[in-house]
Design a protein around this motif. Structure first.
Motif, short mmCIF file in Angstrom:
data_model
loop_
_atom_site.label_atom_id
_atom_site.label_comp_id
_atom_site.label_asym_id
_atom_site.label_seq_id
_atom_site.Cartn_x
_atom_site.Cartn_y
_atom_site.Cartn_z
N UNK A 1 -5.28 -12.49 6.02
CA UNK A 1 -3.85 -12.32 6.41
C UNK A 1 -3.25 -11.13 5.84
N UNK A 2 -2.82 -10.28 6.50
CA UNK A 2 -1.96 -9.34 6.12
C UNK A 2 -0.54 -9.63 5.25
N UNK A 3 -0.40 -9.16 4.05
CA UNK A 3 1.01 -9.50 3.69
C UNK A 3 2.39 -9.00 4.15
N UNK A 4 3.12 -9.96 4.40
CA UNK A 4 4.32 -9.61 5.33
C UNK A 4 5.36 -9.42 4.19
N UNK B 1 3.58 -3.25 4.81
CA UNK B 1 4.17 -2.05 4.38
C UNK B 1 4.03 -0.88 5.20
N UNK B 2 2.88 -0.89 5.94
CA UNK B 2 2.58 0.20 7.01
C UNK B 2 3.20 0.29 8.10
N UNK B 3 3.78 -0.83 8.77
CA UNK B 3 4.58 -0.84 9.82
C UNK B 3 6.12 -0.46 9.24
N UNK B 4 6.41 -1.02 8.34
CA UNK B 4 7.87 -0.42 7.66
C UNK B 4 8.01 0.98 7.53
N UNK C 1 5.36 2.90 1.66
CA UNK C 1 5.79 1.95 1.18
C UNK C 1 4.98 0.92 0.41
N UNK C 2 5.31 0.68 -0.74
CA UNK C 2 4.43 -0.02 -1.74
C UNK C 2 5.29 -1.26 -2.25
N UNK C 3 4.75 -2.56 -2.19
CA UNK C 3 5.40 -3.49 -2.46
C UNK C 3 5.14 -4.00 -4.10
N UNK C 4 6.35 -3.93 -4.77
CA UNK C 4 6.31 -4.00 -6.28
C UNK C 4 6.63 -5.38 -6.83
N UNK C 5 7.34 -6.21 -6.07
CA UNK C 5 7.67 -7.61 -6.35
C UNK C 5 7.42 -8.52 -4.99
N UNK C 6 6.74 -9.50 -5.28
CA UNK C 6 6.56 -10.42 -3.98
C UNK C 6 7.12 -11.65 -3.87
N UNK C 7 7.73 -11.94 -2.74
CA UNK C 7 8.00 -13.17 -2.27
C UNK C 7 7.64 -13.83 -0.88
#
Length: 200
Positions: free
Chosen positions: A34-37, A81-84, A103-109
């Motif tokens: 699953x890709x992270x959303x 992150x790629x789509x965004x 785009x890099x996610x640095x905090x995850x929810x």
């Protein structure tokens, strides 16, 4: 202390994640990738190559949108992150020639619908962001195990699959107290772990 020992001993034995992105199976041990959303509450590092003035760290608001220099109210939740990054490039192209965005996610929810929720007799009931390869053992470590009042072998995972909700029985007591790793299982985005109270 025995339960903690079992948790630490088996912590690295989470479920394997392989092909099948986007598929949610009712099976306890079907392979899954699953890709992270991105979701509300995430922090995003947005880098625009050669343009440090428009490179920022942006929080994803509760409505799922972000605001950055030159780009207002762009929907981020539910995208990779790629789509965004590609969408930000399109928006910036009105002002910057051939922008290159990372785009890099640095905090995850993660999106609420993809979080794993743990309710009932967990030490720390909560919602966790789904991570590839996450297993039932990983979830139990994150919530600190189960309380002394839990009926661990009566627990179940509620999983949405093929448009319907299915109940998967799980054996938390066997996993935690007896170290029975056959009771471990891969988790899926949106799973709800229900841990009932024992009445005797």
């Amino acid at each position: 202390m025995g339960a903690v020992g079992c948790i630490l001993l088996a912590a690295g034995l989470g479920g394997c994640a392989t092909p099948g992105a986007g598929q949610v199976s009712a099976s306890k041990d079907a392979p899954f990738q699953h890709d992270y959303l991105i979701g509300p509450g995430d922090n995003l590092q947005i880098s625009v190559w050669r343009y440090p003035d428009v490179s920022v760290t942006a929080p994803v608001r509760p409505d799922g949108k972000i605001t950055t220099p030159l780009v207002e109210d762009l929907q981020a939740s539910g995208k990779t992150s790629t789509e965004l990054a590609r969408e930000i490039e399109k928006s910036l192209a009105k002002f910057i020639k051939d922008p290159v965005v990372t785009v890099t996610v640095t905090g995850f929810s993660g999106p609420y619908g993809e979080q794993i929720k743990i309710i009932g007799q967990a030490v720390k009931p909560q919602a966790l962001p789904y991570k590839n390869g996450m297993s039932l053992m990983d979830v139990l470590i994150a919530v600190g195990g189960i309380t002394p009042y839990a009926s661990g072998n009566q627990a179940r995972v509620m999983r949405q699959a093929d448009g319907k909700m299915v109940k998967l029985p799980v054996r938390l007591s066997d996993l935690l107290k007896d170290g029975d790793l056959s009771a471990n299982m891969p988790m899926r985005p949106g799973d709800v772990l229900v841990i009932p109270e024992s009445f005797f």
